[in-house]
Structures are given as structure tokens and as C-alpha cells.
Design a protein around this motif. Structure first.
Motif, PDB file in Angstrom:
ATOM      1  N   LYS A  30       0.851  -1.191   0.000  1.00  0.00           N
ATOM      2  CA  LYS A  30       0.000   0.000   0.000  1.00  0.00           C
ATOM      3  C   LYS A  30       0.883   1.234   0.000  1.00  0.00           C
ATOM      4  O   LYS A  30       1.866   1.305   0.736  1.00  0.00           O
ATOM      5  CB  LYS A  30      -0.901   0.064   1.240  1.00  0.00           C
ATOM      6  N   ILE A  31       0.516   2.191  -0.835  1.00  0.00           N
ATOM      7  CA  ILE A  31       1.171   3.499  -0.828  1.00  0.00           C
ATOM      8  C   ILE A  31       0.134   4.509  -0.370  1.00  0.00           C
ATOM      9  O   ILE A  31      -0.951   4.583  -0.938  1.00  0.00           O
ATOM     10  CB  ILE A  31       1.690   3.890  -2.224  1.00  0.00           C
ATOM     11  N   LEU A  32       0.486   5.252   0.664  1.00  0.00           N
ATOM     12  CA  LEU A  32      -0.387   6.324   1.144  1.00  0.00           C
ATOM     13  C   LEU A  32       0.260   7.650   0.790  1.00  0.00           C
ATOM     14  O   LEU A  32       1.325   7.990   1.307  1.00  0.00           O
ATOM     15  CB  LEU A  32      -0.592   6.231   2.658  1.00  0.00           C
ATOM     16  N   ILE A  33      -0.370   8.370  -0.122  1.00  0.00           N
ATOM     17  CA  ILE A  33       0.062   9.719  -0.465  1.00  0.00           C
ATOM     18  C   ILE A  33      -0.755  10.670   0.393  1.00  0.00           C
ATOM     19  O   ILE A  33      -1.988  10.611   0.390  1.00  0.00           O
ATOM     20  CB  ILE A  33      -0.168  10.029  -1.958  1.00  0.00           C
ATOM     21  N   ILE A  34      -0.052  11.528   1.121  1.00  0.00           N
ATOM     22  CA  ILE A  34      -0.741  12.496   1.980  1.00  0.00           C
ATOM     23  C   ILE A  34      -0.532  13.880   1.390  1.00  0.00           C
ATOM     24  O   ILE A  34       0.582  14.413   1.396  1.00  0.00           O
ATOM     25  CB  ILE A  34      -0.223  12.431   3.430  1.00  0.00           C
ATOM     26  N   ASP A  35      -1.606  14.437   0.855  1.00  0.00           N
ATOM     27  CA  ASP A  35      -1.544  15.754   0.213  1.00  0.00           C
ATOM     28  C   ASP A  35      -2.964  16.313   0.151  1.00  0.00           C
ATOM     29  O   ASP A  35      -3.827  15.712  -0.489  1.00  0.00           O
ATOM     30  CB  ASP A  35      -0.943  15.623  -1.185  1.00  0.00           C
ATOM     31  N   ASP A  36      -3.180  17.428   0.811  1.00  0.00           N
ATOM     32  CA  ASP A  36      -4.530  17.993   0.878  1.00  0.00           C
ATOM     33  C   ASP A  36      -5.097  18.322  -0.503  1.00  0.00           C
ATOM     34  O   ASP A  36      -6.234  17.972  -0.808  1.00  0.00           O
ATOM     35  CB  ASP A  36      -4.542  19.244   1.770  1.00  0.00           C
ATOM     36  N   GLY A  37      -4.309  18.983  -1.356  1.00  0.00           N
ATOM     37  CA  GLY A  37      -4.800  19.356  -2.682  1.00  0.00           C
ATOM     38  C   GLY A  37      -5.046  18.154  -3.570  1.00  0.00           C
ATOM     39  O   GLY A  37      -6.076  18.049  -4.244  1.00  0.00           O
ATOM     40  N   LEU A  38      -4.124  17.228  -3.569  1.00  0.00           N
ATOM     41  CA  LEU A  38      -4.242  16.046  -4.406  1.00  0.00           C
ATOM     42  C   LEU A  38      -5.425  15.177  -3.990  1.00  0.00           C
ATOM     43  O   LEU A  38      -6.049  14.522  -4.823  1.00  0.00           O
ATOM     44  CB  LEU A  38      -2.934  15.247  -4.326  1.00  0.00           C
ATOM     45  N   SER A  39      -5.757  15.197  -2.707  1.00  0.00           N
ATOM     46  CA  SER A  39      -6.875  14.370  -2.233  1.00  0.00           C
ATOM     47  C   SER A  39      -8.213  14.828  -2.815  1.00  0.00           C
ATOM     48  O   SER A  39      -9.180  14.081  -2.785  1.00  0.00           O
ATOM     49  CB  SER A  39      -6.936  14.388  -0.704  1.00  0.00           C
ATOM     50  N   ARG A  40      -8.247  16.026  -3.363  1.00  0.00           N
ATOM     51  CA  ARG A  40      -9.479  16.554  -3.969  1.00  0.00           C
ATOM     52  C   ARG A  40      -9.441  16.531  -5.502  1.00  0.00           C
ATOM     53  O   ARG A  40     -10.360  17.019  -6.145  1.00  0.00           O
ATOM     54  CB  ARG A  40      -9.718  17.986  -3.492  1.00  0.00           C
ATOM     55  N   GLY A  55      -0.796  -5.021  -7.779  1.00  0.00           N
ATOM     56  CA  GLY A  55      -0.742  -5.565  -6.427  1.00  0.00           C
ATOM     57  C   GLY A  55      -0.446  -4.533  -5.349  1.00  0.00           C
ATOM     58  O   GLY A  55      -0.434  -4.858  -4.168  1.00  0.00           O
ATOM     59  N   VAL A  56      -0.201  -3.285  -5.760  1.00  0.00           N
ATOM     60  CA  VAL A  56       0.057  -2.219  -4.791  1.00  0.00           C
ATOM     61  C   VAL A  56      -1.107  -1.234  -4.835  1.00  0.00           C
ATOM     62  O   VAL A  56      -1.379  -0.622  -5.867  1.00  0.00           O
ATOM     63  CB  VAL A  56       1.389  -1.487  -5.081  1.00  0.00           C
ATOM     64  N   GLU A  57      -1.790  -1.125  -3.718  1.00  0.00           N
ATOM     65  CA  GLU A  57      -2.930  -0.214  -3.608  1.00  0.00           C
ATOM     66  C   GLU A  57      -2.422   1.197  -3.316  1.00  0.00           C
ATOM     67  O   GLU A  57      -1.534   1.380  -2.477  1.00  0.00           O
ATOM     68  CB  GLU A  57      -3.851  -0.663  -2.476  1.00  0.00           C
ATOM     69  N   VAL A  58      -2.975   2.182  -3.992  1.00  0.00           N
ATOM     70  CA  VAL A  58      -2.622   3.577  -3.747  1.00  0.00           C
ATOM     71  C   VAL A  58      -3.809   4.275  -3.097  1.00  0.00           C
ATOM     72  O   VAL A  58      -4.933   4.200  -3.593  1.00  0.00           O
ATOM     73  CB  VAL A  58      -2.240   4.307  -5.058  1.00  0.00           C
ATOM     74  N   MET A  59      -3.536   4.910  -1.976  1.00  0.00           N
ATOM     75  CA  MET A  59      -4.549   5.699  -1.284  1.00  0.00           C
ATOM     76  C   MET A  59      -4.043   7.136  -1.233  1.00  0.00           C
ATOM     77  O   MET A  59      -2.859   7.369  -0.967  1.00  0.00           O
ATOM     78  CB  MET A  59      -4.752   5.184   0.134  1.00  0.00           C
ATOM     79  N   ILE A  60      -4.923   8.080  -1.480  1.00  0.00           N
ATOM     80  CA  ILE A  60      -4.569   9.490  -1.392  1.00  0.00           C
ATOM     81  C   ILE A  60      -5.500  10.125  -0.386  1.00  0.00           C
ATOM     82  O   ILE A  60      -6.722  10.056  -0.538  1.00  0.00           O
ATOM     83  CB  ILE A  60      -4.673  10.185  -2.766  1.00  0.00           C
TER      84      ILE A  60
END
Length: 159
Positions: A30-40, A55-60
Motif C-alpha cells: 500500500k502506498i499512502l500519499i498524503i496531500d490535501d490538494g491532491l486528495s481533492r 498488487g500495490v494499492e494507492v490511497m490518497i
């Protein structure tokens, strides 16, 4: 607390080095990208999800949701890579009780107000002070472009 294997500052987020080197070095699923603008931004979210290996889940997530998520109990066989663009995001998470073993500094590109800090890292005064505060809190930050490179503790670069 979630099982975070790699915490990385890299303003490119998911790119070739992340996909070909870091994910192969660690059993990240799992990759967790933490970014307020990108999350929208649904278009960019689809692009980043498509860039990840099979096989790698991406969450923003924005910072607030990421804080809650990272404090949850880990799932079995869940191995997370946290990606952020700037150190201030990680400092806020640390202040909220989210822990990191260490932080890996990748690329932070040149832009107005930033000075070259080390190789492909440019930082402004606020970002440099943020590095210092994170280190003072007990979390070491290492510059390392790819896993095969030797880690450089940025404590030395800040003095």
C-alpha cells in the motif's frame, strides 16, 4: 498504529524510482500519499493509482484523514509506504502522535524561495527549520535517492 515500512519526502510522489527500487526493496503493498490538494483531484488520483505496480494499492488522503487512518490497528500483511511532498506534513503527523522510525528524503525540486540543500533537494527556510524540528523530536532524516545508495544523515547537512 499501521505498519509503515517506508516514510519518504519526494515531491514527485510515485515515479520510476519509487516503483522500481523502493517497492522492490520492501514488501510494500500500500502506498499512502498524503496531500490535501491532491486528495481533492480525482483526475490526478486516477493517474497516481495507474502508476503503481500491480498488487500495490494507492490511497490518497488529506492530512486529517491520514492521521486517523495511520493510528488505526494494522491489518494482517499490510505494509505501507507513506509519501509526502514536504516535511511539514510529517511534522504535523508526528505532533498528532503518529510515529515514524525514520524519514527518507528523496527529491524536492527547485522553485522560487528554495535553495539547493543537497543534490536534487532544494528547501526554503521554513522547510529547513522543519527538518531540524523533526530531528530534534527524535526522528532521523536520511537523504537517499534509491535503496542501493548509502544513506546520508541530513543532520550533518544542517550544521
Amino acid at each position: 498504529m499501521k505498519n509503515i515500512l517506508v516514510t519518504r519526502i519526494d515531491d514527485r510522489l510515485i515515479h520510476g524510482q519509487v516503483v522500481t527500487a523502493w517497492i522492490k526493496q520492501y514488501p510494500i503493498n500500500k502506498i499512502l500519499i498524503i496531500d490535501d490538494g491532491l486528495s481533492r483531484n480525482k483526475l490526478m488520483e486516477r493517474i497516481y493509482k495507474a502508476a503503481a505496480p500491480v498488487g500495490v494499492e494507492v490511497m490518497i488522503m488529506d492530512q486529517e484523514h491520514a492521521k486517523g487512518f495511520l493510528k488505526e490497528a494494522p491489518l494482517a500483511k499490510e505494509h505501507i509506504m507513506v509519501l509526502v511532498k514536504v516535511p511539514q506534513v510529517l511534522e504535523r503527523l508526528l505532533q498528532s502522535g503518529v510515529g515514524f522510525d525514520k524519514i527518507i528524503l528523496g527529491g524536492m525540486g527547485a522553485k522560487p524561495g528554495r535553495k539547493t540543500f543537497n543534490k536534487n533537494v532544494s528547501a526554503n527556510e521554513d522547510e529547513t527549520e522543519c527538518f531540524r524540528r523533526i530531528i530534534d523530536s527524535g526522528v532521523e532524516i536520511y537523504y537517499q535517492l534509491v535503496p542501493s545508495e548509502k544513506e546520508v544523515n541530513i543532520r550533518k547537512l544542517l550544521s
